[in-house]
Design a protein around this motif. Structure first.
Motif, PDB file in Angstrom:
ATOM      1  N   MET A 211       9.187  -1.602  16.613  1.00 25.21           N
ATOM      2  CA  MET A 211       8.071  -1.264  15.747  1.00 25.21           C
ATOM      3  C   MET A 211       8.437  -0.049  14.901  1.00 25.21           C
ATOM      4  O   MET A 211       9.100   0.863  15.385  1.00 25.21           O
ATOM      5  N   HIS A 212       7.983  -0.068  13.663  1.00 26.17           N
ATOM      6  CA  HIS A 212       8.232   1.061  12.766  1.00 26.17           C
ATOM      7  C   HIS A 212       7.062   1.221  11.796  1.00 26.17           C
ATOM      8  O   HIS A 212       6.405   0.244  11.439  1.00 26.17           O
ATOM      9  N   VAL A 213       6.815   2.472  11.411  1.00 24.02           N
ATOM     10  CA  VAL A 213       5.728   2.801  10.497  1.00 24.02           C
ATOM     11  C   VAL A 213       6.295   3.053   9.117  1.00 24.02           C
ATOM     12  O   VAL A 213       7.328   3.709   8.963  1.00 24.02           O
ATOM     13  N   LYS A 214       5.610   2.540   8.103  1.00 19.35           N
ATOM     14  CA  LYS A 214       5.969   2.823   6.713  1.00 19.35           C
ATOM     15  C   LYS A 214       4.791   3.509   6.033  1.00 19.35           C
ATOM     16  O   LYS A 214       3.642   3.105   6.220  1.00 19.35           O
ATOM     17  N   ILE A 215       5.110   4.531   5.249  1.00 25.06           N
ATOM     18  CA  ILE A 215       4.108   5.071   4.337  1.00 25.06           C
ATOM     19  C   ILE A 215       4.069   4.109   3.156  1.00 25.06           C
ATOM     20  O   ILE A 215       5.101   3.786   2.577  1.00 25.06           O
ATOM     21  N   VAL A 216       2.890   3.649   2.834  1.00 28.16           N
ATOM     22  CA  VAL A 216       2.728   2.619   1.805  1.00 28.16           C
ATOM     23  C   VAL A 216       3.266   3.092   0.462  1.00 28.16           C
ATOM     24  O   VAL A 216       2.886   4.159  -0.034  1.00 28.16           O
ATOM     25  N   GLN A 217       4.167   2.279  -0.099  1.00 28.19           N
ATOM     26  CA  GLN A 217       4.751   2.545  -1.416  1.00 28.19           C
ATOM     27  C   GLN A 217       4.473   1.419  -2.408  1.00 28.19           C
ATOM     28  O   GLN A 217       4.554   1.624  -3.614  1.00 28.19           O
ATOM     29  N   THR A 218       4.191   0.223  -1.903  1.00 29.70           N
ATOM     30  CA  THR A 218       4.031  -0.946  -2.777  1.00 29.70           C
ATOM     31  C   THR A 218       2.660  -1.576  -2.579  1.00 29.70           C
ATOM     32  O   THR A 218       1.982  -1.338  -1.566  1.00 29.70           O
TER      33      THR A 218
END
Length: 142
Positions: A1-8
Motif C-alpha cells: 500500500m502507498h499514499v499519493k498526494i493528488v496531482q491529477t
C-alpha cells in the motif's frame, strides 16, 4: 500500500470514489454534503493497493490548525491492515512539511479510539454532522 498526494484529475476522482463508497453508500451521507466547496482548494490524499484506490483523506488550513478531513478506507481494508494509519501518517508528515504544529479533526464517535491511539485528544462534546455523531480532536505535532 502507498499514499499519493493528488496531482491529477484521475487521482482526485479515485479519492472521490472511495469517499462516495464509504460516506454516501455505506453511511448514507448525501452526496451534496460529502463533496463540498473545500474540495477545490484542499490537498487530497489517496491510498492505493497496487493500482486500486482503497482509502482517501484531505487536508487544509482552518483557523491556524492543519485540519484533517474525510479520512476513509474501504471496508475490506479496515482494522487489520493498518490502512487508516498509513493515510494519517502521510497527512501528518505533509502537515509538518507545510509548517503546521497542531492538527484538528472531527471524528465520527466510533472512530474516536482509532484517533486517540494516534495521539489525538478529544476537546468537544458530541455533535451531529451529516446525521452522524462526531467529536473534535486535536494533536500537537511540533
Amino acid at each position: 500500500m502507498h499514499v499519493k498526494i493528488v496531482q491529477t484529475e484521475k487521482e482526485k476522482q479515485d479519492a472521490f470514489e472511495v469517499r462516495k463508497t464509504v460516506f454516501v453508500e455505506e453511511q448514507n451521507v448525501p452526496l451534496e454534503e460529502e463533496i463540498d466547496e473545500y474540495d477545490n482548494t484542499a490537498t487530497h490524499f489517496v491510498l492505493y493497493d497496487g493500482d486500486s484506490p482503497i482509502g482517501a483523506g484531505r487536508f487544509r488550513e482552518v483557523d491556524g490548525y492543519g485540519k484533517v478531513e474525510r479520512i476513509c478506507v474501504l471496508s475490506t481494508y479496515r482494522k487489520s491492515k493498518g490502512a487508516g494509519r498509513i493515510i494519517m501518517d502521510q497527512i501528518e508528515q505533509h502537515a509538518k512539511e507545510e509548517g503546521f504544529t497542531k492538527l484538528k479533526l472531527n471524528a465520527q464517535t466510533h472512530a474516536e479510539g482509532f484517533y486517540s491511539k494516534l495521539g489525538y485528544a478529544t476537546v468537544s462534546d458530541i455533535f451531529m454532522d451529516a446525521g452522524i455523531p462526531h467529536v473534535t480532536m486535536i494533536k500537537s505535532i511540533a
